[in-house]
Design an enzyme around this catalytic site. Structure first.
Site, PDB file in Angstrom:
ATOM      1  CG  ASP A  57      -0.319  -0.055   2.419  1.00 15.70           C
ATOM      2  OD1 ASP A  57       0.888  -0.211   2.396  1.00 15.70           O
ATOM      3  OD2 ASP A  57      -0.808   0.355   3.615  1.00 15.70           O
ATOM      4  CD  GLU A  58       5.558   3.128   2.295  1.00 14.34           C
ATOM      5  OE1 GLU A  58       5.238   3.821   3.122  1.00 14.34           O
ATOM      6  OE2 GLU A  58       6.792   2.484   2.085  1.00 14.34           O
TER       7      GLU A  58
END
Length: 107
Positions: free
Chosen positions: A12-13
């Site tokens: 998620d980055e």
């Protein structure tokens, strides 16, 4: 679309270098950086059917990562190059990714 060299930090980055995109699209200003970050966050929300994203806009990747934590969830923080030293000076060393309790005591 924004950075052909997109780097995923985790599930998620992601890290994007928007320097070329901003210059090529005449957006290399405070307003332009805010506009592009907002657009990227909106595209993430649309593409994921509602997931939000926080963004850190800064002269370097580590500083951008730290900045992205400031307005969670669904916010963005911008640090201009002229403000970078003051921003970093104001932080606890624990804000640096990878520095925990032991590292803090050693530093």
């Amino acid at each position: 679309e924004f950075d052909p060299h997109l780097k995923m930090g985790s599930l998620d980055e992601a890290f994007l270098n928007l320097t070329d995109y901003l210059k090529e699209n005449d957006l290399d200003s405070h307003e332009g950086r805010v506009k592009v970050a907002t657009e990227i966050r909106e595209k993430i929300t649309e593409a994921t059917r509602g997931l939000t994203a926080s963004a850190g806009i800064a002269p370097g990747r580590m500083m951008a990562k730290i900045a992205s934590d400031f307005n969670k969830p669904n916010g963005q923080t911008i640090i201009e190059e002229r403000d970078a030293a003051g921003f970093m000076d104001s932080l606890s060393v624990r804000k640096i990714p990878g520095v925990g309790k032991v590292g803090e005591h050693k530093l």
